[in-house]
Scaffold this motif. Sequence first.
Motif, PDB file in Angstrom:
ATOM      1  N   TYR A  66      -6.573   5.739   2.923  1.00  0.00           N
ATOM      2  CA  TYR A  66      -7.512   4.801   2.869  1.00  0.00           C
ATOM      3  C   TYR A  66      -7.307   3.778   1.628  1.00  0.00           C
ATOM      4  N   TRP A  67      -7.602   2.587   1.771  1.00  0.00           N
ATOM      5  CA  TRP A  67      -7.496   1.591   0.534  1.00  0.00           C
ATOM      6  C   TRP A  67      -8.727   0.491   0.702  1.00  0.00           C
ATOM      7  N   ARG A  68      -9.015   0.063  -0.363  1.00  0.00           N
ATOM      8  CA  ARG A  68      -9.853  -0.961  -0.205  1.00  0.00           C
ATOM      9  C   ARG A  68      -9.332  -2.120  -1.553  1.00  0.00           C
ATOM     10  N   SER A  69      -9.303  -3.524  -1.012  1.00  0.00           N
ATOM     11  CA  SER A  69      -8.887  -4.406  -1.777  1.00  0.00           C
ATOM     12  C   SER A  69      -9.919  -5.241  -2.423  1.00  0.00           C
ATOM     13  N   GLY A  70      -9.870  -5.726  -3.697  1.00  0.00           N
ATOM     14  CA  GLY A  70     -11.089  -6.442  -4.261  1.00  0.00           C
ATOM     15  C   GLY A  70     -10.393  -7.329  -5.497  1.00  0.00           C
ATOM     16  N   ARG A  71     -11.331  -7.819  -6.326  1.00  0.00           N
ATOM     17  CA  ARG A  71     -10.996  -8.508  -7.348  1.00  0.00           C
ATOM     18  C   ARG A  71     -12.112  -8.044  -8.665  1.00  0.00           C
ATOM     19  N   GLY A  72     -11.332  -8.135  -9.739  1.00  0.00           N
ATOM     20  CA  GLY A  72     -12.073  -7.730 -10.994  1.00  0.00           C
ATOM     21  C   GLY A  72     -12.265  -8.967 -11.751  1.00  0.00           C
ATOM     22  N   LYS A  73     -12.951  -8.699 -12.935  1.00  0.00           N
ATOM     23  CA  LYS A  73     -13.159  -9.863 -13.734  1.00  0.00           C
ATOM     24  C   LYS A  73     -11.913 -10.724 -14.089  1.00  0.00           C
ATOM     25  N   GLY A  74     -11.745 -11.884 -14.251  1.00  0.00           N
ATOM     26  CA  GLY A  74     -10.727 -12.567 -14.508  1.00  0.00           C
ATOM     27  C   GLY A  74      -9.841 -12.734 -13.240  1.00  0.00           C
ATOM     28  N   ASP A  75     -10.111 -12.395 -12.001  1.00  0.00           N
ATOM     29  CA  ASP A  75      -9.549 -12.661 -10.810  1.00  0.00           C
ATOM     30  C   ASP A  75      -8.646 -11.558 -10.892  1.00  0.00           C
ATOM     31  N   HIS A  76      -8.464 -10.463 -11.381  1.00  0.00           N
ATOM     32  CA  HIS A  76      -7.326  -9.310 -11.264  1.00  0.00           C
ATOM     33  C   HIS A  76      -7.503  -8.719  -9.781  1.00  0.00           C
ATOM     34  N   SER A  91      -8.891  10.809   0.936  1.00  0.00           N
ATOM     35  CA  SER A  91     -10.052  11.053   1.251  1.00  0.00           C
ATOM     36  C   SER A  91     -11.212   9.922   1.555  1.00  0.00           C
ATOM     37  N   GLU A  92     -11.615   9.585   2.741  1.00  0.00           N
ATOM     38  CA  GLU A  92     -12.557   8.468   2.956  1.00  0.00           C
ATOM     39  C   GLU A  92     -14.042   8.741   2.071  1.00  0.00           C
ATOM     40  N   GLU A  93     -14.375   9.867   1.890  1.00  0.00           N
ATOM     41  CA  GLU A  93     -15.641  10.266   1.091  1.00  0.00           C
ATOM     42  C   GLU A  93     -15.492   9.725  -0.494  1.00  0.00           C
ATOM     43  N   ALA A  94     -14.132  10.335  -0.930  1.00  0.00           N
ATOM     44  CA  ALA A  94     -13.716   9.964  -2.288  1.00  0.00           C
ATOM     45  C   ALA A  94     -13.911   8.292  -2.703  1.00  0.00           C
ATOM     46  N   LEU A  95     -13.029   7.807  -1.709  1.00  0.00           N
ATOM     47  CA  LEU A  95     -12.946   6.177  -1.837  1.00  0.00           C
ATOM     48  C   LEU A  95     -14.404   5.629  -1.789  1.00  0.00           C
ATOM     49  N   THR A  96     -15.323   6.075  -0.855  1.00  0.00           N
ATOM     50  CA  THR A  96     -16.437   5.575  -0.806  1.00  0.00           C
ATOM     51  C   THR A  96     -17.387   5.956  -1.929  1.00  0.00           C
ATOM     52  N   ILE A 123       0.788  -1.254   0.008  1.00  0.00           N
ATOM     53  CA  ILE A 123      -0.143  -0.093  -0.071  1.00  0.00           C
ATOM     54  C   ILE A 123       0.973   1.330  -0.001  1.00  0.00           C
ATOM     55  N   GLU A 124       1.881   1.389   0.645  1.00  0.00           N
ATOM     56  CA  GLU A 124       2.928   2.260   0.707  1.00  0.00           C
ATOM     57  C   GLU A 124       3.310   2.354  -0.670  1.00  0.00           C
ATOM     58  N   ASP A 125       3.630   1.365  -1.290  1.00  0.00           N
ATOM     59  CA  ASP A 125       4.328   1.578  -2.633  1.00  0.00           C
ATOM     60  C   ASP A 125       3.287   2.165  -3.770  1.00  0.00           C
ATOM     61  N   ALA A 126       1.993   1.794  -3.509  1.00  0.00           N
ATOM     62  CA  ALA A 126       1.043   2.383  -4.275  1.00  0.00           C
ATOM     63  C   ALA A 126       0.639   3.673  -4.083  1.00  0.00           C
ATOM     64  N   PHE A 127       0.672   4.193  -2.847  1.00  0.00           N
ATOM     65  CA  PHE A 127       0.331   5.500  -2.749  1.00  0.00           C
ATOM     66  C   PHE A 127       1.570   6.358  -3.125  1.00  0.00           C
ATOM     67  N   ARG A 128       2.664   5.972  -2.866  1.00  0.00           N
ATOM     68  CA  ARG A 128       3.838   6.607  -3.310  1.00  0.00           C
ATOM     69  C   ARG A 128       3.763   6.795  -5.119  1.00  0.00           C
ATOM     70  N   ALA A 137     -19.202  -5.482 -11.970  1.00  0.00           N
ATOM     71  CA  ALA A 137     -18.184  -6.561 -12.149  1.00  0.00           C
ATOM     72  C   ALA A 137     -17.017  -6.610 -11.225  1.00  0.00           C
ATOM     73  N   ILE A 138     -16.528  -5.321 -10.640  1.00  0.00           N
ATOM     74  CA  ILE A 138     -15.345  -5.520  -9.623  1.00  0.00           C
ATOM     75  C   ILE A 138     -15.959  -5.552  -8.399  1.00  0.00           C
ATOM     76  N   GLN A 139     -15.639  -6.522  -7.648  1.00  0.00           N
ATOM     77  CA  GLN A 139     -16.173  -6.861  -6.325  1.00  0.00           C
ATOM     78  C   GLN A 139     -14.893  -6.141  -5.203  1.00  0.00           C
ATOM     79  N   ILE A 140     -15.297  -5.264  -4.274  1.00  0.00           N
ATOM     80  CA  ILE A 140     -14.332  -4.848  -3.427  1.00  0.00           C
ATOM     81  C   ILE A 140     -15.017  -5.065  -2.009  1.00  0.00           C
ATOM     82  N   ARG A 141     -13.781  -5.554  -1.374  1.00  0.00           N
ATOM     83  CA  ARG A 141     -13.892  -6.197   0.095  1.00  0.00           C
ATOM     84  C   ARG A 141     -14.169  -4.901   0.923  1.00  0.00           C
ATOM     85  N   SER A 142     -14.918  -4.675   1.810  1.00  0.00           N
ATOM     86  CA  SER A 142     -15.152  -3.498   2.647  1.00  0.00           C
ATOM     87  C   SER A 142     -14.340  -3.642   3.853  1.00  0.00           C
TER      88      SER A 142
END
Length: 209
Positions: A170-180, A188-193, A77-82, A204-209
């Motif tokens: 703030y981050w959410r982990s999930g899976r897209g089509k093809g299990d990506h 911003s928590e509101e923007a992420l929501t 997550i640190e790498d992704a935000f950077r 199509a994309i399933q996000i784990r809350s």
Amino acid sequence: MSSDPDDFEQRLRQALRSLPVPEAEQSPSPGRAPLEDPGRRRFFFRPWQWLLGTALAGGAGAAVLEAAALLETPSLIEDAFRHVNGEEGLRGQLMAHPEAAAAALGFDPTRLATATWQLAKDCQVATLPVWHWSFFMETAADGRMPGWAWIVAFKSPTALPPSGQAGHRYWRSGRGKGDHPILLLSHSEEALTLLTQALHAQGAIQIRS
């Protein structure tokens, strides 16, 4: 008692001269330490100074808590935000095959509610190849703009940390089509929501809350 003004003034002067003269305060000698101000010893008993000290301690405490929260950010997550912070100023379609990428994940980045698409790019996060989308989120009802949110979709199988928060990350982990594996990121928590809701609406994309 005499009513003569001159006699009264004379007696008054005599009375004033008979009063004891207060002792003058001695100046500290060059080799002698100055007398301590007793007020200094009462520093923490003065209300305004106590409140100031509390405020300063609270500010330092908040900074310490913020630093501790950042230390709790998983390394991926640190790498992704950077990465997304470093490319926040980029705009445009910089992805080699945007239609194929969107189809592989199962969503349409141009039709996400309350999301204005800003960037699509082939990137790397921690040497892992990813698709990177940047969105500026707003609420259509009142025109508020909570800010930036990002989608980072990994092209190959990648173990993602659970959804979470550390400081203003703030981050959410999930899976897209093809299990990506997919990460949604925002400061911003509101923007992420809003981004999460927009992706759920496409189904199509399933996000784990």
